[in-house]
Design an enzyme around this catalytic site. Structure first.
Site, short mmCIF file in Angstrom:
data_model
loop_
_atom_site.label_atom_id
_atom_site.label_comp_id
_atom_site.label_asym_id
_atom_site.label_seq_id
_atom_site.Cartn_x
_atom_site.Cartn_y
_atom_site.Cartn_z
N ASP A 1 15.03 24.19 -19.07
CA ASP A 1 14.18 24.03 -17.88
C ASP A 1 14.95 24.66 -16.72
O ASP A 1 15.71 25.61 -16.94
CB ASP A 1 13.85 22.55 -17.65
CG ASP A 1 12.52 22.35 -16.92
OD1 ASP A 1 12.33 22.99 -15.88
OD2 ASP A 1 11.69 21.55 -17.38
N HIS B 1 13.94 27.99 -16.75
CA HIS B 1 12.68 28.21 -16.04
C HIS B 1 12.95 28.87 -14.70
O HIS B 1 12.18 29.72 -14.26
CB HIS B 1 11.94 26.89 -15.85
CG HIS B 1 11.26 26.41 -17.10
ND1 HIS B 1 10.53 25.24 -17.15
CD2 HIS B 1 11.19 26.95 -18.33
CE1 HIS B 1 10.04 25.08 -18.38
NE2 HIS B 1 10.44 26.09 -19.11
#
Length: 563
Positions: A306, A340
């Site tokens: 992430d 991300h």
């Protein structure tokens, strides 16, 4: 079990050795250099200091090999060092299986070469506690490494800390190959009703079905939380209400949720770390700094599932009531592989973020490079952010992204993700304490190659993104720069090589000034739209009026091409 743990240890140690070789060829910066070139008054971060007293984990009955639970040995060692006024706990070479480790003040846990602290996959080892996760006050399992209201603590050395995260995490089918998915399903666990998510247990599935708000169950009472305990994944390293914290050297990997989470703490140094999570890991952030102040983050490498380096300050009303911004932060000389976002602010930023310096970082294939996200309801002010000397390559979405309509999704759309979740709403909403504000953000010396989109600047119709400067930048991308609901965007010495789209698109924005803005390989360099657009300035030496496509609703005086 023994063979799998030993195999894991062998893999980890191999990766660790390769990291050491990599570190030998990296030009690290030292602590004196970390304060150079800061654009705001940065307090000197108070550092840790420990007496010479030290003990070995073996002195308290610890046994290596990955078969013996060493929770009690760590507890006794920490109690001993704390009672002596502080010192170092040596974790020697070996695999040390343990339950949660709870810090006390003046303790330095030092991992020697070849050491692996492996946390237990028995969820009963982790009691439920009141805490904060994703910016909300909630209940979660206690973190594998936890500290609350302590001072002068450290984790140092060159070993590995593994959170056994695969035992906890749900996995989306869209993130795996067919072969990987079949192997995971055959290992046990249960599937969601639509067969698109794997859960490690029925309790984890029930927890997922009991929430409408990300990872905090809000459809069941507190009395029922024990039934969904498996779903309440902890962050691996939780440091709360504490002062003088040092993380220096080890590898932190395979966390149940976020990897490292300092919360409401101050005087923090995070350096020389290797922070890793599988690319498929749900909520597999690297570092989430929340409502903290006076922090140095440098010489680290991230490869996570992430966001990599992420700043937060609480979510919605909980964050506004806390009222503690993240402030006075220096981020230098970090490398991010998969993530991300390479450097991220938000989306839980309701307490504000201010006075941040980010420089000399490299992002290699992160979904987004520089990522700023929020949404209506958050409130909070993000301001005085200074970013420089950033290199990016192979970014599949935007190198720079400001999104004030963040809906909680990955920047790269997945098979089961609704592209409408983050669609812009042009309805003007009354400005209140729930309106997020991003302003005074300065970026320079940005280099981007072989990527999808240069930059996307989007504020809210009722609260523009204000006073953003992009200077000395080059983007070699398929798509160019887009500005929506932006007030005070300056593009100075910016070059865009956009092979498939407009180099610059402006919509309902004002006070946009470009100086030495150049384009290449774009069929139509610039597009300006929106009835609310005004005061868009270009230099005649760079852009001619014939190269600007204008929409019919655009005010004829909105664009100025000056000498």
């Amino acid at each position: 079990m023994q063979s799998s743990i030993l195999k894991l240890g062998l893999i980890c140690l191999t990766l660790f050795c390769s990291k050491l070789l990599e570190a030998q060829t990296t030009n690290f910066i030292n602590e004196n250099e970390i304060y150079e070139g800061i654009e705001f008054e940065m307090p000197k971060v108070k550092t840790t200091s420990f007496p010479k007293y030290k003990v070995n984990i073996n002195d308290f009955g610890a046994k290596s090999g990955g078969l013996f639970i060493n929770t009690e040995a760590f507890e006794k060692a920490i109690e001993n060092v704390n009672s002596k006024g502080g010192g170092k706990i040596i974790v020697p070479r070996g695999i040390w299986l343990t339950g949660p480790i709870t810090f006390k003040s003046n303790v330095n846990i030092h991992l020697e070469d070849g050491s692996l602290i492996l946390f237990s996959d028995d969820f009963d080892d982790y009691p439920l506690i009141k805490t904060s996760f994703e910016g909300l006050n909630t209940v979660r399992n206690i973190s594998p490494i936890n500290a609350n209201n302590v001072e002068n603590i450290a984790i140092t050395g060159s070993g590995i800390i593994d959170g056994n995260g695969d035992a906890w995490r749900p996995v989306k089918k869209s993130k795996m190959t067919d072969g990987q998915w079949k192997k995971l399903v055959s290992s046990g666990g249960v599937l969601s009703t639509d067969k698109k998510i794997w859960f490690p247990s029925e309790g984890a599935k029930k927890g997922y079905e009991s929430t409408t708000n990300f990872n905090v169950p809000d459809l069941i009472s507190d009395a029922e939380l024990q039934a969904v305990k498996d779903y309440l994944r902890p962050v691996m390293v939780s440091v709360v209400n504490s002062k003088r914290i040092l993380l220096d050297g080890p590898t932190f990997q395979n966390s149940p949720a976020w990897n490292i989470h300092p919360l409401m703490s101050e005087d923090i140094i995070i350096r020389n770390l290797n922070v890793r999570n599988p690319w498929y890991s749900q909520n597999g952030d690297g570092l989430d700094l929340e409502s903290c102040k006076n922090v140095l983050i440098y010489n680290n490498t991230f490869d996570v599932g992430d966001d990599a380096i992420c700043f937060k300050s609480g979510k919605n009303e909980d964050g506004r009531k806390r009222g503690m911004p993240t402030e006075n932060i220096v981020v230098k000389n970090n490398i991010v592989h998969h993530a991300h976002g390479g450097f991220v602010i938000g989306s839980e930023m309701s307490g504000g973020v201010r006075n941040v310096h980010v420089s000399n970082c490299t992002f290699l294939g992160t979904d987004v490079g520089l990522r700023f996200k929020s949404t209506r309801g958050r409130g909070g002010v993000v301001e005085n952010i200074y970013i420089s000397n950033i290199d990016m390559i192979n970014i599949p979405t935007e190198a720079i992204r400001f999104n004030m309509f963040y809906g909680g999704n990955s920047p790269v759309l997945e098979d089961d993700q609704n592209a409408e979740d983050e669609k812009r709403d042009e309805t003007i909403v009354l400005v209140t304490e729930e309106t997020p504000s991003f302003k005074n953000i300065f970026m320079e010396n940005i280099k981007v190659s072989n990527s999808e989109t240069a930059a996307f600047f989007m504020g809210l119709p009722e609260m523009s993104l204000k006073n953003v400067s992009l200077k000395n930048a080059i983007f070699q991308t398929k798509k160019g720069i887009t500005a929506i609901d932006t007030d005070g965007l300056t593009l100075s010495n910016v070059k865009v090589i956009a092979s498939e789209d407009y180099a610059l698109t402006i919509y309902n924005s004002k006070n946009v000034v470009s100086e030495n803005f150049s384009v290449e390989e774009s069929k139509n360099p610039i597009k300006v739209l929106g009835a609310k657009t005004e005061n868009i300035q270009f230099l005649k030496s760079n852009i001619s009026s014939s190269n600007i496509k204008q929409s019919e609703e655009l005010n004829k005086k909105a664009i100025k091409v000056r000498n």
